[in-house]
Structure formats: structure tokens, C-alpha cells
Write a protein that holds these residues in place. Sequence first.
Motif, short mmCIF file in Angstrom:
data_model
loop_
_atom_site.label_atom_id
_atom_site.label_comp_id
_atom_site.label_asym_id
_atom_site.label_seq_id
_atom_site.Cartn_x
_atom_site.Cartn_y
_atom_site.Cartn_z
N GLU A 302 1.02 -0.76 0.38
CA GLU A 302 0.26 0.12 -0.18
C GLU A 302 0.72 1.15 0.06
O GLU A 302 0.59 2.26 -0.81
CB GLU A 302 -1.42 0.25 1.22
N ARG A 306 1.14 4.22 -2.77
CA ARG A 306 1.44 5.55 -2.51
C ARG A 306 2.09 6.71 -2.89
O ARG A 306 1.49 7.98 -3.37
CB ARG A 306 1.22 6.19 -0.54
N ARG A 380 -3.74 -5.32 -7.29
CA ARG A 380 -3.25 -6.01 -5.11
C ARG A 380 -2.40 -7.18 -5.24
O ARG A 380 -1.16 -7.35 -4.91
CB ARG A 380 -3.72 -5.32 -4.70
N ARG B 15 -10.77 -1.88 1.05
CA ARG B 15 -9.59 -1.50 2.20
C ARG B 15 -10.82 -2.10 3.41
O ARG B 15 -10.28 -2.80 4.10
CB ARG B 15 -9.52 -0.23 2.49
N ASN B 54 -8.93 4.09 6.92
CA ASN B 54 -7.93 3.50 5.44
C ASN B 54 -8.28 3.78 4.38
O ASN B 54 -8.49 3.43 2.57
CB ASN B 54 -7.15 2.54 5.36
#
Lengths: 423, 66
Positions: A302, A306, A380, B15, B54
Amino acid sequence: MAVDDRFTQDHRDSDPDQPAGTRNEVVTGPVADWATDFSHVEPEWAADPYTIQDDLRQRCPVAHTERFGGAWLPTRYADVAEIAYDTERFSSRSVVMSNFRPPLDLAPMGAIPPISSDPPFHHGARKLLLPVFTRSAVAKREAATRAFCHSLIDSFGDRPVVDAAHDYAQHIPIRVIADMLGFPPEDAPQFKVFIENTLEGVNNPQDERMEAFNQLFDYLYKQIHDHLDDPRDDLTTYLINAELYGHKLQSEHVAGTMALLLIAGIDTTWSAIGASLWHLAKTPADRERLVAEPEMVPTAAEEMLRAYAPVTMARLVKQDMRWRDVDMKAEDWVLLSFPAANRDPAQFDRADEVVIDREVNRHAAFGLGIHRCVGSHLARMELRVALEVWLERIPSFSLDDPSGVTWAKGQVRGPRTLPLRIA
Amino acid sequence: MKAHIDPQRCQGHGRCYTLAPDLFGEDDEGYGTVPGDGVVQPAQVHTARLARSNCPESAIDLSEES
């Protein structure tokens, strides 16, 4: 078997006057001032867009350029978010900024639905894809993806230096999306050409770009016909048979969505995997921590998303308006830089640092609002598995030649050459 | 404390059901759901807050029960 007459002619045959739309003069060369003359396809931007965007955020914060027929670049998280949410004033009719604006009547579907679609058309076109790309649906591909990553590393043999972008990262999303669409994996070299034209070739002569788009759609229609003759359990057959509001999809919708999945599914994930390996190669402390604590990979991934968000989108301004103290004109481009948003210190602590165990990470790498990347769960999974397998197999690695690393220019940024010393 | 997802804001980033799978679930299109009564047990407070902080769309609300 009845012939599916949607595909007896392809949509390009019906309009001899194509390509309609607006072209502008192509301007290239060194940038005079990034606040008034920015270009995301110049080498300085490709090498390091972050310094440029951080500077602009402090002094603009909405930069402008006359290139591409006029474009804006907001750099604050709040501004990027506001545009992403404002589908009334910013159209997705084209999401790749170039020197060609497609005809207005291409809206609301756009050339590659649903990313190029505006409401209300967007909703149904997206709804068709969502079930195929849920986290549960893509989890079924994890084992095959992991095995494929292992096979790539097996192929390194005893070479002390490998190109992790070319020999590893790029192959993973190509294989996954080719499997999903039901395309032959040996066609992969063609996919790379299609992608380079679409994303990096935005300043190439327009006729050249159109010819390459034609080749892409020739390829897609060939695949559609192959699937009409031989339907199978994959996304291409799914799209051919899909219905929206009681009707099967138009041929340009089927082919356009296939183009989107092919283009958007590859370059982006390839970039995220490559940028992550680049970071770990030059940051031994982070690499060692992930090797020691592999359960941290999802959190670290993650933070990579970012800090090195690969994707910048584009919008077209619908009407003249004053927005954030600038005068936007109808048909101006807006670059929607998720990478810039993700490094806004007003949104993130230590925004310019990679904090590998960052717990609170409300980043926008996959966009915000109705156009949230439909493949985010797939991306992901691929990123996590690619990193897990690499770190398990090659726990120690470093940049072989930092100056030999090259980065893609344009709206998708990641390493395209990444020489790593692995032994 | 009770967990709630604003369906107008949720865009299916996922998330919440990744970070707090015992509180949040996914529907057939990948949007977040609260399958149970949403009551956050003391042991779940940390992951519930993690999910909230998040969520890229700020779609999660953790209200104190009255």
C-alpha cells in the motif's frame, strides 16, 4: 449457428469520415517553466515528477500548459479529489491526454468504456465488470499467478544480473490479463506495442497513432471472431454475451472494453511491481524487514502504491469556468495526478518519505469516486504475489547500475529498465 | 461502537474487508458490507479504526452507541 451480425462489420466501417475530432499542434522540447509550460512526456518529468509536483503544489498549486492544446495540472490532494468526484463539470470522454480530442458525440460511452464513460451510461457499463473483478473472484487466480512468478525466476538461471522490469514485472500482468480475456499468451509482444502507442506515444504524429489504434482494434476483432466461433469461459465471451438494459452490447462497447482491460491491466501493474522492486533494491532496511516479516508485504505494498502511484488520469473540461482561481476553457485537459495527490503533506504525514509500515494510508492510487480502478483487487493481488515470490526466492538484491534505470514517460510511470544484481 | 458504511460513498476499494474482515464483508460487486449487527467488540476497535482511516472514500462511520 446464427451469425452475430453485430460483428459482421466493425464499428469503424460505418463512419467513413473517422477520425473526427480536434487536433492541435504538437509541442515538444525542454520545459521553460513547469507552472506555465508543463509536459509529462519530457525526460525531466519521467526521471523525477515528484520534485516538480512538490514545487508546483507550493507555488501554484494548479499548473497550466499551452501544450496539448491547453491543459491544467492540480497538485493538491483536495483538488484532485474534487475533480475525480465532479463528473458534471469534468468529462472522461478521453482519459489519455494527447494532441487529439475525440469528437464530442463519442460521449457518454467514450472509446474504452467504462473508464471513458460519463454518467449515466457509465453505471451499467461498470456494473457489468464489477463481479468479475471482486477480491473473491481474483483470489481464484492467485495460485496460478504465484506459480507463474516462480517460473519467471526459474528462468533467470544463474545470471548474476537481471532486468526486473523486462524479465519479471512486465510478464506477470500480461499473463494474467491474457488468461482472463482468453488471448494467446504468445501474442504478448504485440500487447506491448499497443500499450506504448497509447500511453507513451501521445506526442507521436496523430496519423501514426490512429494507425496503431487500428491495429489494436483489428487484433481485438480477430479475437472476438475467434470467440464467436469457439465460445469459452473467459472475459471475451462474457462481454460478447453480456446484456445491458435488455440488449446485448454494441460492437464498439465490446471491443472498447477489451481494449481498456488489455491496456489498463498491463502497464499499470507492471509499473507498480517494478517501482516496488526498485525501492527495495536501493533501500536495504526495508528489503530486510520484508524478508524477515513477509506478513508485512500487504502493508508495504500500500505504501509503494501511495509513494509510487503509477497512474495519472485525464479529464476534459465541459464548459468555460472559473475553478480554483484559474480560468478553465471548455475542452481544456486536466491531468488528474494521483501521484501528486498521494504526496500532498496536507493529506499525509511524512508525505515525501516511504514509510514501509505506514498504518493509516488513505491513498488515491486507484482513483476516487465512480471511476475507482475496476482492476484494483487484481492489481493488489498481482503486486503482493510478485513481491512475496521475489523476496522468498531472491532475498538479497541491489541496483546493479542506478543510472541504467529508465522510467516510462506519460500517464503511467514505472521502471522500464531495471538492472538488479541478484547474486 | 457501531460500524456503518455509507453506500453513497463506498466505491468498492475493499480496504475495510481486507483490514477488518471480521467486521466487514464484500457484496457480489465488491462493495463493502456490514454483515452482522455492526457492533464493534472491544477487541475489534483497533481494526475497525484502521478500516475507517484507510477508506479512500471516507465511507466508514464508527458511531458511539447511545
